[in-house]
Scaffold this motif. Structure first.
Motif, PDB file in Angstrom:
ATOM      1  N   VAL A  26       1.443 -16.405  10.665  1.00  0.00           N
ATOM      2  CA  VAL A  26       3.172 -17.033  10.767  1.00  0.00           C
ATOM      3  C   VAL A  26       3.245 -18.014   9.818  1.00  0.00           C
ATOM      4  CG1 VAL A  26       4.743 -17.854  12.840  1.00  0.00           C
ATOM      5  CG2 VAL A  26       2.315 -16.094  13.439  1.00  0.00           C
ATOM      6  N   LEU A  27       2.837 -18.404   9.886  1.00  0.00           N
ATOM      7  CA  LEU A  27       3.078 -19.555   8.981  1.00  0.00           C
ATOM      8  C   LEU A  27       3.156 -19.327   7.690  1.00  0.00           C
ATOM      9  CD1 LEU A  27       3.917 -22.711   8.515  1.00  0.00           C
ATOM     10  CD2 LEU A  27       1.640 -23.624   8.286  1.00  0.00           C
ATOM     11  N   ALA A  28       2.051 -18.620   6.750  1.00  0.00           N
ATOM     12  CA  ALA A  28       2.406 -18.232   5.830  1.00  0.00           C
ATOM     13  C   ALA A  28       2.927 -17.408   5.361  1.00  0.00           C
ATOM     14  CB  ALA A  28       0.685 -17.076   5.527  1.00  0.00           C
ATOM     15  N   GLU A  29       4.114 -16.775   6.726  1.00  0.00           N
ATOM     16  CA  GLU A  29       4.457 -15.774   6.876  1.00  0.00           C
ATOM     17  C   GLU A  29       6.617 -16.792   6.157  1.00  0.00           C
ATOM     18  OE1 GLU A  29       6.725 -12.737   9.753  1.00  0.00           O
ATOM     19  OE2 GLU A  29       5.103 -12.014   8.966  1.00  0.00           O
ATOM     20  N   ALA A  30       6.100 -17.199   7.186  1.00  0.00           N
ATOM     21  CA  ALA A  30       7.195 -18.319   6.616  1.00  0.00           C
ATOM     22  C   ALA A  30       7.761 -18.442   6.097  1.00  0.00           C
ATOM     23  CB  ALA A  30       7.222 -19.054   7.974  1.00  0.00           C
ATOM     24  N   VAL A  31       6.809 -18.972   4.876  1.00  0.00           N
ATOM     25  CA  VAL A  31       6.430 -20.265   3.906  1.00  0.00           C
ATOM     26  C   VAL A  31       6.684 -19.284   3.202  1.00  0.00           C
ATOM     27  CG1 VAL A  31       5.589 -21.839   4.208  1.00  0.00           C
ATOM     28  CG2 VAL A  31       4.586 -20.999   3.142  1.00  0.00           C
ATOM     29  N   THR A  32       6.431 -18.248   2.588  1.00  0.00           N
ATOM     30  CA  THR A  32       6.407 -16.806   1.797  1.00  0.00           C
ATOM     31  C   THR A  32       7.867 -16.034   1.665  1.00  0.00           C
ATOM     32  OG1 THR A  32       4.175 -16.570   2.410  1.00  0.00           O
ATOM     33  CG2 THR A  32       5.577 -14.630   0.650  1.00  0.00           C
ATOM     34  N   ALA A  33       8.157 -15.939   3.125  1.00  0.00           N
ATOM     35  CA  ALA A  33      10.110 -15.696   3.375  1.00  0.00           C
ATOM     36  C   ALA A  33      10.842 -16.784   2.657  1.00  0.00           C
ATOM     37  CB  ALA A  33      10.311 -15.799   4.247  1.00  0.00           C
ATOM     38  N   ILE A  96       7.177 -23.636  15.225  1.00  0.00           N
ATOM     39  CA  ILE A  96       7.977 -24.047  14.688  1.00  0.00           C
ATOM     40  C   ILE A  96       8.824 -24.782  13.963  1.00  0.00           C
ATOM     41  CG2 ILE A  96      10.851 -23.756  15.884  1.00  0.00           C
ATOM     42  CD1 ILE A  96       9.478 -21.373  17.890  1.00  0.00           C
ATOM     43  N   ASP A  97       8.378 -26.488  14.947  1.00  0.00           N
ATOM     44  CA  ASP A  97       8.659 -27.818  14.023  1.00  0.00           C
ATOM     45  C   ASP A  97       8.035 -27.847  12.620  1.00  0.00           C
ATOM     46  OD1 ASP A  97       9.697 -30.577  14.408  1.00  0.00           O
ATOM     47  OD2 ASP A  97       7.315 -30.852  14.124  1.00  0.00           O
ATOM     48  N   ILE A  98       6.656 -27.058  12.077  1.00  0.00           N
ATOM     49  CA  ILE A  98       6.415 -27.184  11.012  1.00  0.00           C
ATOM     50  C   ILE A  98       6.948 -26.144  10.732  1.00  0.00           C
ATOM     51  CG2 ILE A  98       4.204 -26.071   9.582  1.00  0.00           C
ATOM     52  CD1 ILE A  98       2.319 -27.136  11.716  1.00  0.00           C
ATOM     53  N   VAL A  99       7.786 -24.476  10.272  1.00  0.00           N
ATOM     54  CA  VAL A  99       8.801 -24.249   9.453  1.00  0.00           C
ATOM     55  C   VAL A  99      10.124 -24.807   9.366  1.00  0.00           C
ATOM     56  CG1 VAL A  99       9.589 -21.715   9.516  1.00  0.00           C
ATOM     57  CG2 VAL A  99       7.241 -22.372   9.862  1.00  0.00           C
ATOM     58  N   ALA A 103      11.626 -26.271   5.695  1.00  0.00           N
ATOM     59  CA  ALA A 103      12.307 -25.694   4.819  1.00  0.00           C
ATOM     60  C   ALA A 103      13.656 -26.586   4.416  1.00  0.00           C
ATOM     61  CB  ALA A 103      13.320 -24.950   6.073  1.00  0.00           C
ATOM     62  N   ASP A 104      13.813 -27.489   5.938  1.00  0.00           N
ATOM     63  CA  ASP A 104      14.582 -28.514   5.668  1.00  0.00           C
ATOM     64  C   ASP A 104      14.295 -29.851   4.124  1.00  0.00           C
ATOM     65  OD1 ASP A 104      15.677 -27.734   7.539  1.00  0.00           O
ATOM     66  OD2 ASP A 104      14.869 -29.203   9.034  1.00  0.00           O
ATOM     67  N   ASP A 115      17.311 -17.889   4.009  1.00  0.00           N
ATOM     68  CA  ASP A 115      17.879 -17.905   5.075  1.00  0.00           C
ATOM     69  C   ASP A 115      16.903 -18.696   6.141  1.00  0.00           C
ATOM     70  OD1 ASP A 115      19.604 -17.651   7.598  1.00  0.00           O
ATOM     71  OD2 ASP A 115      19.546 -15.992   6.761  1.00  0.00           O
ATOM     72  N   LYS A 116      17.239 -19.758   6.762  1.00  0.00           N
ATOM     73  CA  LYS A 116      16.174 -21.178   7.023  1.00  0.00           C
ATOM     74  C   LYS A 116      16.288 -20.034   9.132  1.00  0.00           C
ATOM     75  CE  LYS A 116      15.879 -24.795   9.425  1.00  0.00           C
ATOM     76  NZ  LYS A 116      15.687 -26.761   9.887  1.00  0.00           N
ATOM     77  N   LYS A 117      17.106 -19.728   9.422  1.00  0.00           N
ATOM     78  CA  LYS A 117      17.709 -18.879  10.732  1.00  0.00           C
ATOM     79  C   LYS A 117      16.914 -18.027  11.067  1.00  0.00           C
ATOM     80  CE  LYS A 117      21.807 -18.496  13.872  1.00  0.00           C
ATOM     81  NZ  LYS A 117      22.664 -19.015  14.332  1.00  0.00           N
ATOM     82  N   ALA A 118      16.982 -16.850   9.905  1.00  0.00           N
ATOM     83  CA  ALA A 118      16.379 -15.781   9.589  1.00  0.00           C
ATOM     84  C   ALA A 118      14.715 -15.820  10.699  1.00  0.00           C
ATOM     85  CB  ALA A 118      16.982 -15.058   8.809  1.00  0.00           C
ATOM     86  N   ILE A 119      13.657 -17.027   9.175  1.00  0.00           N
ATOM     87  CA  ILE A 119      12.641 -17.132   9.466  1.00  0.00           C
ATOM     88  C   ILE A 119      12.498 -17.541  10.940  1.00  0.00           C
ATOM     89  CG2 ILE A 119      11.361 -18.706   8.385  1.00  0.00           C
ATOM     90  CD1 ILE A 119      12.703 -18.909   5.852  1.00  0.00           C
TER      91      ILE A 119
END
Length: 160
Positions: A26-33, A96-99, A103-104, A115-119
Motif C-alpha cells: 500500500v505504501l509503495a503504491e502511494a509513493v509511486t503515485a 495514512i499518516d505516513i503517506v 506527500a506534504d 493529487d494527495k487526496k486521490a492517493i
C-alpha cells in the motif's frame, strides 16, 4: 525482545509476514503515485528515488521531515535514496499518516504533480478491500467448518 516474542506468539509469524507485505505494498503504491520510483522489496521498509524534479534534494527533504518529527532517513550510499520504515506501523491509520506526511513534505519541496487526496482515497480503498476480503474468508471458513462438523456428525451416526 519480550515484546517481539509476545507479538509473534499472539499473531503468528506467517500472519505477521502477510500483514507487512500488504502494508508495504500500500505504501509503495502511494509513493509511486506521487512520482517516486520504489527500488526495494523489503516488507518493513520502502526505499525510493524521488521524482526527477526533486532529484538531489533527498537529504534536504529527510532533514525537514525529521525536524517535523517524521522519521524517515536517507540511504548511506550514493546516489542517496529515501527510506521509509513501517516496522510496528501495521495499521490503516499509521500508513495514512505516513503517506500524508510524505506527500506534504514533497509538496513543500515543490512537487505539485500529484493529487494527495486521490492517493489517500486509494490507500483507504486498499484497506477497505482487504477488510472485505477478510470478511469473505471468515464466512467461507465458517461454512467449511460447518460442513466438516456436519460430515463428522454424519460419519459418527449422530442424528440432528
Amino acid at each position: 525482545f519480550h515484546e517481539a516474542l509476545r507479538i509473534i506468539l499472539e499473531h503468528g509469524r506467517a500472519k505477521k509476514a502477510v500483514d507487512y507485505a500488504f502494508h508495504e505494498s500500500v505504501l509503495a503504491e502511494a509513493v509511486t503515485a506521487m512520482g517516486c520510483d520504489v527500488t526495494s522489496n523489503m516488507t518493513s521498509l520502502v526505499v525510493l528515488n524521488l521524482p526527477k524534479a526533486l532529484t538531489g534534494r533527498e537529504k534536504e527533504l529527510v532533514q525537514d521531515c525529521r525536524a517535523a518529527g517524521f522519521g524517515i532517513w536517507p540511504t548511506l550510499s550514493e546516489p542517496v535514496q529515501i527510506r521509509i520504515g513501517i516496522l510496528n506501523q501495521l495499521s490503516e491509520a499509521a500508513i495514512i499518516d505516513i503517506v500524508g506526511r510524505f506527500a506534504d513534505a514533497m509538496v513543500q519541496k515543490g512537487a505539485n504533480d500529484f493529487d494527495k487526496k486521490a492517493i489517500l482515497s486509494q490507500v483507504k480503498l486498499r484497506f477497505a478491500d482487504a477488510e472485505e476480503a477478510k470478511g469473505r474468508e471468515s464466512v467461507a471458513g465458517n461454512v467449511l467448518m460447518e460442513g466438516i462438523r456436519s460430515d463428522s456428525i454424519h460419519l459418527m451416526g449422530i442424528k440432528r
